[in-house]
Enzyme design. Sequence first.
Site, PDB file in Angstrom:
ATOM      1  N   GLY A 139       0.839  -1.194   0.000  1.00  0.00           N
ATOM      2  CA  GLY A 139       0.000   0.000   0.000  1.00  0.00           C
ATOM      3  C   GLY A 139       0.875   1.245   0.000  1.00  0.00           C
ATOM      4  O   GLY A 139       1.998   1.217   0.515  1.00  0.00           O
TER       5      GLY A 139
ATOM      6  N   GLN B  37       3.017   9.948   1.037  1.00  0.00           N
ATOM      7  CA  GLN B  37       4.295   9.240   0.982  1.00  0.00           C
ATOM      8  C   GLN B  37       5.075   9.569  -0.301  1.00  0.00           C
ATOM      9  O   GLN B  37       6.245   9.210  -0.415  1.00  0.00           O
ATOM     10  CB  GLN B  37       4.084   7.729   1.095  1.00  0.00           C
ATOM     11  CG  GLN B  37       3.501   7.324   2.458  1.00  0.00           C
ATOM     12  CD  GLN B  37       3.301   5.833   2.550  1.00  0.00           C
ATOM     13  OE1 GLN B  37       2.308   5.301   2.062  1.00  0.00           O
ATOM     14  NE2 GLN B  37       4.249   5.143   3.171  1.00  0.00           N
TER      15      GLN B  37
ATOM     16  N   CYS C  29       5.780  -0.006   7.444  1.00  0.00           N
ATOM     17  CA  CYS C  29       5.389   1.123   6.602  1.00  0.00           C
ATOM     18  C   CYS C  29       6.617   1.552   5.795  1.00  0.00           C
ATOM     19  O   CYS C  29       7.711   1.639   6.351  1.00  0.00           O
ATOM     20  CB  CYS C  29       4.921   2.276   7.494  1.00  0.00           C
ATOM     21  SG  CYS C  29       4.438   3.750   6.579  1.00  0.00           S
ATOM     22  N   LEU C  30       6.430   1.801   4.511  1.00  0.00           N
ATOM     23  CA  LEU C  30       7.563   2.210   3.669  1.00  0.00           C
ATOM     24  C   LEU C  30       8.166   3.527   4.147  1.00  0.00           C
ATOM     25  O   LEU C  30       9.329   3.809   3.861  1.00  0.00           O
ATOM     26  CB  LEU C  30       7.121   2.330   2.203  1.00  0.00           C
ATOM     27  CG  LEU C  30       6.663   1.028   1.539  1.00  0.00           C
ATOM     28  CD1 LEU C  30       6.166   1.294   0.124  1.00  0.00           C
ATOM     29  CD2 LEU C  30       7.782  -0.013   1.529  1.00  0.00           C
TER      30      LEU C  30
ATOM     31  N   HIS D 249      -4.618   1.362   7.555  1.00  0.00           N
ATOM     32  CA  HIS D 249      -3.250   1.903   7.621  1.00  0.00           C
ATOM     33  C   HIS D 249      -3.070   3.016   6.578  1.00  0.00           C
ATOM     34  O   HIS D 249      -2.574   4.101   6.893  1.00  0.00           O
ATOM     35  CB  HIS D 249      -2.242   0.761   7.390  1.00  0.00           C
ATOM     36  CG  HIS D 249      -0.815   1.196   7.334  1.00  0.00           C
ATOM     37  ND1 HIS D 249       0.116   0.814   8.277  1.00  0.00           N
ATOM     38  CD2 HIS D 249      -0.148   1.991   6.453  1.00  0.00           C
ATOM     39  CE1 HIS D 249       1.294   1.376   7.979  1.00  0.00           C
ATOM     40  NE2 HIS D 249       1.152   2.080   6.867  1.00  0.00           N
ATOM     41  N   GLU D 250      -3.476   2.731   5.332  1.00  0.00           N
ATOM     42  CA  GLU D 250      -3.308   3.727   4.264  1.00  0.00           C
ATOM     43  C   GLU D 250      -4.189   4.955   4.519  1.00  0.00           C
ATOM     44  O   GLU D 250      -3.782   6.087   4.296  1.00  0.00           O
ATOM     45  CB  GLU D 250      -3.618   3.119   2.893  1.00  0.00           C
ATOM     46  CG  GLU D 250      -2.717   1.960   2.499  1.00  0.00           C
ATOM     47  CD  GLU D 250      -1.238   2.250   2.695  1.00  0.00           C
ATOM     48  OE1 GLU D 250      -0.802   3.397   2.488  1.00  0.00           O
ATOM     49  OE2 GLU D 250      -0.502   1.325   3.076  1.00  0.00           O
TER      50      GLU D 250
ATOM     51  N   HIS E 198      -2.753   7.483   6.780  1.00  0.00           N
ATOM     52  CA  HIS E 198      -1.764   8.389   6.168  1.00  0.00           C
ATOM     53  C   HIS E 198      -2.426   9.675   5.667  1.00  0.00           C
ATOM     54  O   HIS E 198      -1.821  10.733   5.679  1.00  0.00           O
ATOM     55  CB  HIS E 198      -1.064   7.704   4.988  1.00  0.00           C
ATOM     56  CG  HIS E 198       0.086   6.832   5.385  1.00  0.00           C
ATOM     57  ND1 HIS E 198       1.182   7.304   6.069  1.00  0.00           N
ATOM     58  CD2 HIS E 198       0.327   5.513   5.186  1.00  0.00           C
ATOM     59  CE1 HIS E 198       2.046   6.311   6.267  1.00  0.00           C
ATOM     60  NE2 HIS E 198       1.551   5.204   5.742  1.00  0.00           N
TER      61      HIS E 198
HETATM   62 NI    NI Z   1       2.428   3.336   5.738  1.00  0.00          NI
END
Ligand code: NI
Length: 185
Positions: A45, A50, A98-99, A140-141, A144
Amino acid sequence: MIYPITVFGDPVLRKIATDIDQTYQGLEKLADDMFETMHNADGVGLAAPQVGLTIRIFVVDLSPLGEDHPELKDFKKAFVNPHIIEKEGEKILMDEGCLSIPGLREDVLRYSTIRMKYFDLNWVEHDVVYTGFTARVLQHEYDHLDGIMFVDYCSPFKRRILKGKLSDISKGKVTTSYRIKVPRI
Ligand code: NI
């Protein structure tokens, strides 16, 4: 085009993202680029903040998990202007990464079921109930887009333990297989 991924400490990850409308230019290209950026980083995701944009869009591709979870094998979607309108069921604890917080995984409690309204890339509106792992990834997304990161759910004690690592990440002192954008301090 592969974007560098913003990391913990970047103010863009703490802003509330705004809805876009149909006059938004280059939506399809942006979604393609977000998928490419996410795949390049082996993520499932990726949300617009991001890649440095404070707009309400995220992409999710759960198809790599299709071998173990056949129901996910075709799950590759962009969510435009998503809004969670209901959360219900039990809360389930599971570790997340998380990236934007490379190298860190922590347990997070999430609702097992959510109902989300969103538009697809053709501006068709959807109203869908999601459960299980899909519901977790979407929460989660979605977080963000509201400036929330998974470490925010950790206890103050845990946060103290993670402080050094998070500070290193925000200074770019972290190894990743993908390009990151280190915040200016
Ligand atoms: Ni994340």
